[in-house]
Scaffold this motif. Structure first.
Motif, short mmCIF file in Angstrom:
data_model
loop_
_atom_site.label_atom_id
_atom_site.label_comp_id
_atom_site.label_asym_id
_atom_site.label_seq_id
_atom_site.Cartn_x
_atom_site.Cartn_y
_atom_site.Cartn_z
N THR A 58 0.83 -1.21 0.00
CA THR A 58 0.00 0.00 0.00
C THR A 58 0.86 1.26 0.00
O THR A 58 0.36 2.36 0.21
N LEU A 59 2.16 1.09 -0.23
CA LEU A 59 3.05 2.24 -0.37
C LEU A 59 2.97 2.79 -1.79
O LEU A 59 2.68 2.05 -2.74
N PRO A 60 3.26 4.08 -1.98
CA PRO A 60 3.30 4.65 -3.33
C PRO A 60 4.63 4.30 -4.00
O PRO A 60 5.51 5.14 -4.15
N ILE A 61 4.79 3.03 -4.38
CA ILE A 61 6.10 2.52 -4.79
C ILE A 61 6.63 3.19 -6.06
O ILE A 61 7.84 3.34 -6.22
N LYS A 62 5.75 3.60 -6.95
CA LYS A 62 6.24 4.24 -8.18
C LYS A 62 6.69 5.68 -7.91
O LYS A 62 7.70 6.13 -8.46
N ALA A 63 5.98 6.37 -7.07
CA ALA A 63 6.41 7.71 -6.68
C ALA A 63 7.72 7.65 -5.91
O ALA A 63 8.61 8.50 -6.07
N VAL A 119 -3.33 2.88 7.68
CA VAL A 119 -1.94 2.48 7.88
C VAL A 119 -1.39 1.94 6.57
O VAL A 119 -1.91 0.97 6.02
N ARG A 120 -0.36 2.57 6.06
CA ARG A 120 0.25 2.13 4.80
C ARG A 120 1.50 1.31 5.11
O ARG A 120 2.21 1.58 6.08
N ALA A 121 1.75 0.30 4.27
CA ALA A 121 2.84 -0.61 4.60
C ALA A 121 3.38 -1.29 3.35
O ALA A 121 2.70 -1.39 2.32
N GLY A 122 4.61 -1.76 3.46
CA GLY A 122 5.22 -2.49 2.37
C GLY A 122 6.62 -2.96 2.72
O GLY A 122 7.03 -2.93 3.89
N ALA A 156 6.50 8.56 0.94
CA ALA A 156 5.32 7.79 1.34
C ALA A 156 4.38 8.62 2.20
O ALA A 156 3.16 8.52 2.08
N LEU A 157 4.94 9.46 3.05
CA LEU A 157 4.12 10.28 3.93
C LEU A 157 3.44 11.43 3.20
O LEU A 157 2.37 11.89 3.60
N LYS A 158 4.07 11.89 2.11
CA LYS A 158 3.56 13.08 1.42
C LYS A 158 2.84 12.76 0.12
O LYS A 158 2.42 13.67 -0.59
N THR A 159 2.66 11.47 -0.20
CA THR A 159 2.03 11.08 -1.47
C THR A 159 0.78 10.27 -1.19
O THR A 159 0.85 9.05 -0.97
N PRO A 160 -0.39 10.91 -1.19
CA PRO A 160 -1.64 10.19 -0.87
C PRO A 160 -1.97 9.09 -1.88
O PRO A 160 -2.44 8.01 -1.51
N SER A 161 -1.75 9.36 -3.16
CA SER A 161 -2.04 8.40 -4.22
C SER A 161 -0.81 8.23 -5.10
O SER A 161 -0.16 9.22 -5.45
#
Length: 217
Positions: free
Chosen positions: A118-123, A163-166, A202-207
């Motif tokens: 659920t992390l913004p892995i591409k960003a 909670v986002r995680a990866g 990750a903290l600053k990228t909602p999508s």
């Protein structure tokens, strides 16, 4: 009074005959650091099926984090691998640190086949590239303890909203690479800097951003 929110970062103990594990070296360097109003808590996980998840679940309960990134070593890889998916299988090529070597067993009996990060892995990958750091989106976290922890993490958080995680894999450190001829490596200090940047994104990228980062095989 404002309550400081928590980021949980985990690394692993040494395994497979190595004397150190750079995942823990890099993560522990960020313990207590504040990033975008959050405080980092670092925890070391055993390289053991089952026990690793017990320690992880205890850390989740203790810290109540808003962001979790587990970090492990993938010797032979040349880049930071931002893992896309965890699969529900343990299939160990080598025994873990307790001598366990499960073959074709589920991480969670009756659990879904897979969970996605659920992390913004591409960003995160894009930001790391801009900073001159090697990073890729990886389509496999393996079937050893790293994938075991990644799957167990996402399963533990499956009903926890917000909670986002990866999981992120890192290469050998230069010290390790001296005993693995021809293997790529990345300095522990560089990995620490990359993880700090990844957390910030990750903290600053909602999508997550939409860009190609797939694989042909």
């Amino acid at each position: 009074m404002t309550t400081t929110r928590t980021i949980l970062l985990t690394g692993f103990q040494a395994f497979g005959g190595e004397q150190v594990n750079p995942s823990w070296q890099a993560v522990s360097a960020l313990h207590g650091v504040r990033i975008v109003g959050h405080r980092v808590v670092a925890r070391e996980l055993p390289v053991a099926f089952g026990d690793s998840l017990k320690v992880l679940r205890a850390a989740l309960k203790e810290t109540q984090p808003t962001l979790v990134i587990c970090v492990g070593q993938a010797g032979g890889r040349a880049q930071l691998s931002l893992e896309r998916v965890a699969i529900n299988v343990d299939d160990a090529r080598i025994p873990d640190n307790l001598g366990q070597q499960p073959v074709d067993l589920p991480v969670v009996q009756g659990g879904p086949a897979a969970y996605f990060s659920t992390l913004p892995i591409k960003a995160m990958r894009e930001a790391l590239h801009v900073a001159g750091l090697p990073a890729e989106v990886s389509q496999t976290a393996g079937t050893y303890v790293c994938n075991h922890v990644f799957y167990g993490l996402m399963h533990a958080l499956r009903n926890r909203r917000g909670v986002r995680a990866g999981f992120i894999h890192i290469p050998y450190s230069p010290a390790q690479a001296t005993t693995h001829a021809g293997s790529p490596s990345l300095a522990v200090e560089t990995v620490t800097s990359a993880l700090k940047l990844a957390v910030r994104v990750a903290l600053k990228t909602p999508s997550d951003v939409r860009m190609a980062a797939g694989a042909e095989h």
